[in-house]
Design a protein around this motif. Structure first.
Motif, PDB file in Angstrom:
ATOM      1  N   LYS A 173       0.818  -1.208   0.000  1.00 11.69           N
ATOM      2  CA  LYS A 173       0.000   0.000   0.000  1.00 11.69           C
ATOM      3  C   LYS A 173       0.858   1.266   0.000  1.00 11.69           C
ATOM      4  O   LYS A 173       0.549   2.237  -0.696  1.00 11.69           O
ATOM      5  CB  LYS A 173      -0.938  -0.001   1.204  1.00 11.69           C
ATOM      6  CG  LYS A 173      -2.034  -1.041   1.107  1.00 11.69           C
ATOM      7  CD  LYS A 173      -2.868  -1.011   2.363  1.00 11.69           C
ATOM      8  CE  LYS A 173      -3.672  -2.266   2.521  1.00 11.69           C
ATOM      9  NZ  LYS A 173      -4.386  -2.299   3.799  1.00 11.69           N
ATOM     10  N   ARG A 174       1.949   1.239   0.754  1.00 13.39           N
ATOM     11  CA  ARG A 174       2.835   2.413   0.783  1.00 13.39           C
ATOM     12  C   ARG A 174       3.494   2.636  -0.572  1.00 13.39           C
ATOM     13  O   ARG A 174       3.632   3.766  -1.021  1.00 13.39           O
ATOM     14  CB  ARG A 174       3.890   2.264   1.864  1.00 13.39           C
ATOM     15  CG  ARG A 174       3.339   2.528   3.226  1.00 13.39           C
ATOM     16  CD  ARG A 174       4.420   2.540   4.257  1.00 13.39           C
ATOM     17  NE  ARG A 174       3.826   2.799   5.538  1.00 13.39           N
ATOM     18  CZ  ARG A 174       4.405   3.507   6.484  1.00 13.39           C
ATOM     19  NH1 ARG A 174       5.602   4.001   6.289  1.00 13.39           N
ATOM     20  NH2 ARG A 174       3.804   3.691   7.622  1.00 13.39           N
ATOM     21  N   LEU A 175       3.929   1.549  -1.205  1.00 12.07           N
ATOM     22  CA  LEU A 175       4.539   1.689  -2.529  1.00 12.07           C
ATOM     23  C   LEU A 175       3.556   2.253  -3.543  1.00 12.07           C
ATOM     24  O   LEU A 175       3.945   2.977  -4.460  1.00 12.07           O
ATOM     25  CB  LEU A 175       5.060   0.337  -3.022  1.00 12.07           C
ATOM     26  CG  LEU A 175       6.338  -0.172  -2.369  1.00 12.07           C
ATOM     27  CD1 LEU A 175       6.639  -1.600  -2.834  1.00 12.07           C
ATOM     28  CD2 LEU A 175       7.512   0.751  -2.685  1.00 12.07           C
ATOM     29  N   LEU A 176       2.275   1.930  -3.376  1.00 11.62           N
ATOM     30  CA  LEU A 176       1.238   2.415  -4.297  1.00 11.62           C
ATOM     31  C   LEU A 176       0.638   3.752  -3.875  1.00 11.62           C
ATOM     32  O   LEU A 176      -0.183   4.314  -4.584  1.00 11.62           O
ATOM     33  CB  LEU A 176       0.117   1.368  -4.418  1.00 11.62           C
ATOM     34  CG  LEU A 176       0.509   0.034  -5.027  1.00 11.62           C
ATOM     35  CD1 LEU A 176      -0.628  -0.966  -4.916  1.00 11.62           C
ATOM     36  CD2 LEU A 176       0.933   0.225  -6.485  1.00 11.62           C
ATOM     37  N   GLY A 177       1.031   4.237  -2.691  1.00 14.45           N
ATOM     38  CA  GLY A 177       0.481   5.496  -2.191  1.00 14.45           C
ATOM     39  C   GLY A 177      -0.962   5.383  -1.730  1.00 14.45           C
ATOM     40  O   GLY A 177      -1.707   6.357  -1.760  1.00 14.45           O
ATOM     41  N   LEU A 178      -1.352   4.194  -1.307  1.00 10.45           N
ATOM     42  CA  LEU A 178      -2.731   3.952  -0.848  1.00 10.45           C
ATOM     43  C   LEU A 178      -2.819   4.103   0.661  1.00 10.45           C
ATOM     44  O   LEU A 178      -1.856   3.836   1.381  1.00 10.45           O
ATOM     45  CB  LEU A 178      -3.167   2.536  -1.234  1.00 10.45           C
ATOM     46  CG  LEU A 178      -3.176   2.211  -2.727  1.00 10.45           C
ATOM     47  CD1 LEU A 178      -3.437   0.724  -2.937  1.00 10.45           C
ATOM     48  CD2 LEU A 178      -4.208   3.050  -3.441  1.00 10.45           C
ATOM     49  N   PRO A 179      -3.978   4.501   1.169  1.00  9.02           N
ATOM     50  CA  PRO A 179      -4.151   4.582   2.625  1.00  9.02           C
ATOM     51  C   PRO A 179      -4.178   3.181   3.248  1.00  9.02           C
ATOM     52  O   PRO A 179      -4.518   2.204   2.583  1.00  9.02           O
ATOM     53  CB  PRO A 179      -5.504   5.283   2.795  1.00  9.02           C
ATOM     54  CG  PRO A 179      -6.213   5.087   1.504  1.00  9.02           C
ATOM     55  CD  PRO A 179      -5.168   4.934   0.444  1.00  9.02           C
ATOM     56  N   ARG A 180      -3.819   3.089   4.518  1.00  2.00           N
ATOM     57  CA  ARG A 180      -3.750   1.794   5.213  1.00  2.00           C
ATOM     58  C   ARG A 180      -5.101   1.102   5.263  1.00  2.00           C
ATOM     59  O   ARG A 180      -5.177  -0.113   5.308  1.00  2.00           O
ATOM     60  CB  ARG A 180      -3.233   1.972   6.648  1.00  2.00           C
ATOM     61  CG  ARG A 180      -1.757   2.287   6.699  1.00  2.00           C
ATOM     62  CD  ARG A 180      -1.219   2.182   8.099  1.00  2.00           C
ATOM     63  NE  ARG A 180      -1.068   0.772   8.440  1.00  2.00           N
ATOM     64  CZ  ARG A 180      -1.134   0.296   9.662  1.00  2.00           C
ATOM     65  NH1 ARG A 180      -1.372   1.103  10.666  1.00  2.00           N
ATOM     66  NH2 ARG A 180      -0.969  -0.981   9.892  1.00  2.00           N
ATOM     67  N   TRP A 181      -6.193   1.856   5.274  1.00  3.41           N
ATOM     68  CA  TRP A 181      -7.525   1.259   5.441  1.00  3.41           C
ATOM     69  C   TRP A 181      -8.097   0.676   4.160  1.00  3.41           C
ATOM     70  O   TRP A 181      -9.114  -0.008   4.198  1.00  3.41           O
ATOM     71  CB  TRP A 181      -8.502   2.283   6.029  1.00  3.41           C
ATOM     72  CG  TRP A 181      -8.516   3.590   5.313  1.00  3.41           C
ATOM     73  CD1 TRP A 181      -7.850   4.732   5.668  1.00  3.41           C
ATOM     74  CD2 TRP A 181      -9.212   3.918   4.109  1.00  3.41           C
ATOM     75  NE1 TRP A 181      -8.079   5.732   4.769  1.00  3.41           N
ATOM     76  CE2 TRP A 181      -8.919   5.260   3.794  1.00  3.41           C
ATOM     77  CE3 TRP A 181     -10.051   3.213   3.262  1.00  3.41           C
ATOM     78  CZ2 TRP A 181      -9.431   5.904   2.676  1.00  3.41           C
ATOM     79  CZ3 TRP A 181     -10.564   3.847   2.143  1.00  3.41           C
ATOM     80  CH2 TRP A 181     -10.253   5.177   1.861  1.00  3.41           C
ATOM     81  N   CYS A 182      -7.452   0.900   3.018  1.00  2.53           N
ATOM     82  CA  CYS A 182      -8.022   0.368   1.772  1.00  2.53           C
ATOM     83  C   CYS A 182      -7.790  -1.149   1.681  1.00  2.53           C
ATOM     84  O   CYS A 182      -6.969  -1.711   2.381  1.00  2.53           O
ATOM     85  CB  CYS A 182      -7.456   1.093   0.555  1.00  2.53           C
ATOM     86  SG  CYS A 182      -5.799   0.605   0.121  1.00  2.53           S
ATOM     87  N   SER A 183      -8.504  -1.783   0.789  1.00  8.26           N
ATOM     88  CA  SER A 183      -8.474  -3.239   0.659  1.00  8.26           C
ATOM     89  C   SER A 183      -7.128  -3.746   0.142  1.00  8.26           C
ATOM     90  O   SER A 183      -6.692  -3.384  -0.961  1.00  8.26           O
ATOM     91  CB  SER A 183      -9.579  -3.701  -0.292  1.00  8.26           C
ATOM     92  OG  SER A 183      -9.414  -5.060  -0.620  1.00  8.26           O
ATOM     93  N   SER A 184      -6.493  -4.604   0.920  1.00  3.88           N
ATOM     94  CA  SER A 184      -5.231  -5.220   0.493  1.00  3.88           C
ATOM     95  C   SER A 184      -5.470  -6.182  -0.652  1.00  3.88           C
ATOM     96  O   SER A 184      -4.704  -6.211  -1.619  1.00  3.88           O
ATOM     97  CB  SER A 184      -4.585  -5.976   1.653  1.00  3.88           C
ATOM     98  OG  SER A 184      -4.253  -5.100   2.682  1.00  3.88           O
TER      99      SER A 184
END
Length: 111
Positions: free
Chosen positions: A37-48
């Motif tokens: 998620k960090r590599l993609l710039g996504l928030p922690r709460w989004c679906s893995s």
């Protein structure tokens, strides 16, 4: 994604892990998910699951199953005399590693 594959798929010796607590494995999965998620710039709460699927990368469970299957296949097909001797022993049949391998490879649906 190449960075993620090259650094997060190489979890050395994970096919031999046999003594771990479920909580420890869950923490490792959370870390693995958070890295993507960090590599993609996504928030922690989004679906893995969605992040893994959309980007064509394997989650930790798939990586572990692949590693286990690969090692088990090499052990079963080996012609090395030492490995053959161990494989044919009664200890190998009831070994904790083999039980873990089967548990990872053949996930049962409950319910």
């Amino acid at each position: 994604m190449e960075l993620f594959r090259s650094h997060c798929y190489s979890i050395y010796y994970n096919s031999l892990w046999s003594r771990y607590k479920v909580a420890t494995m869950n923490r490792l999965k959370v870390c693995h998910n958070d890295i993507l998620k960090r590599l993609l710039g996504l928030p922690r709460w989004c679906s893995s699951s969605l992040a893994f699927a959309r980007n064509g990368v394997n989650n930790l469970d798939v990586i572990r199953r692949h590693s286990v299957f690969s090692l088990r296949s090499r052990v079963e097909l080996s012609t090395n005399s030492i490995i053959t001797s161990v494989r044919q022993s009664s200890a190998y049949v009831v070994d904790l590693y083999k039980q873990r391998w089967l548990g990872l490879l053949f996930v049962q649906n409950v319910g």
